[in-house]
Write an enzyme that holds these catalytic residues in place. Structure first.
Site, PDB file in Angstrom:
ATOM      1  CB  CYS A 110      -1.268  -0.378   1.227  1.00 35.83           C
ATOM      2  SG  CYS A 110      -2.394   1.289   1.455  1.00 35.83           S
ATOM      3  CG  HIS A 153      -5.582  -2.608  -1.771  1.00 37.31           C
ATOM      4  ND1 HIS A 153      -4.487  -2.695  -0.626  1.00 37.31           N
ATOM      5  CD2 HIS A 153      -5.548  -1.480  -1.495  1.00 37.31           C
ATOM      6  CE1 HIS A 153      -4.008  -1.863  -0.076  1.00 37.31           C
ATOM      7  NE2 HIS A 153      -4.505  -1.254  -0.544  1.00 37.31           N
ATOM      8  CD  GLU A 154      -6.712   1.672  -3.721  1.00 37.89           C
ATOM      9  OE1 GLU A 154      -6.394   2.506  -3.195  1.00 37.89           O
ATOM     10  OE2 GLU A 154      -5.262   0.805  -4.282  1.00 37.89           O
ATOM     11  CG  HIS A 157      -8.037   2.536   1.499  1.00 35.24           C
ATOM     12  ND1 HIS A 157      -6.558   2.461   2.368  1.00 35.24           N
ATOM     13  CD2 HIS A 157      -6.586   1.855   0.531  1.00 35.24           C
ATOM     14  CE1 HIS A 157      -5.268   2.442   2.429  1.00 35.24           C
ATOM     15  NE2 HIS A 157      -5.339   1.779   0.979  1.00 35.24           N
TER      16      HIS A 157
END
Length: 184
Positions: A110, A153-154, A157
């Site tokens: 990351c 993953h994004e 966030h």
């Protein structure tokens, strides 16, 4: 132009917030931010630009990583068939996913984490994402393989979740249940 100095690092409180929906149509400021994000990801993959601006290569970026708690992501990644997935999106949301899981055998990294975190991150093998493109069109994307992993993953966030939150804390290299390994 965004550079690594614009990327906030783990420990920053914005990375643990649930980001707010972007009102649509988006403001000029939000469009500019999202354009800067996709530009950063593309530039970071260009060896000359990355070296010149000291960018760490990335394949995705979420607005919270630049200190903006809004639901915006930029992804620029190719799948195993070399098909390019290049998207700058407002309000992406996973609307369905497979039962089967997968994980990157190399682990995940990351831009907001300056250290290596060993361990397998279980992800859904296939997902469907609904979002609004930077041009204002409604999109429905069916993703698998690396693009599916990157989008998860994004989107994490945007929900205040870091990739290492998914790693088995007692045995980081335990094979996740019901998961097929994915080689990058």
């Amino acid at each position: 132009m965004l550079t690594m100095k614009d990327i906030i690092r783990e420990g920053h409180p914005v990375l643990r917030e649930v980001a707010k929906e972007v009102p649509l149509p988006p403001s000029e400021e939000d469009i500019h931010t999202l354009k800067s994000m996709i530009e950063f990801v593309i530039n970071s993959q260009n060896p000359e630009l990355a070296a010149h601006y000291q960018l760490r290569p990335g394949i995705g970026l979420a607005a919270p990583q630049i200190g903006i708690s809004k639901r915006m992501i930029a992804v620029h990644v190719t799948d195993h068939d070399d098909k390019l997935y290049s998207y700058a999106l407002f309000n992406p949301k996973i609307i369905s996913h497979s039962v089967e899981r997968t994980y990157l055998t190399s682990g995940e990294g990351c831009l907001s984490v300056d250290r290596s975190v060993p361990g397998y991150v279980p992800r859904y093998a296939r997902i469907t994402v609904k979002a609004t493109s930077i041009n204002g069109e409604e999109l429905k994307l069916r993703l698998k393989g690396l693009p599916a992993i990157v989008f998860q993953h994004e989107i994490d966030h945007l929900n205040g979740i870091m990739f290492y939150d998914h790693i088995n804390q007692t045995n980081p290299l335990a094979i996740p249940e019901n998961a097929m390994p994915f080689e990058r």
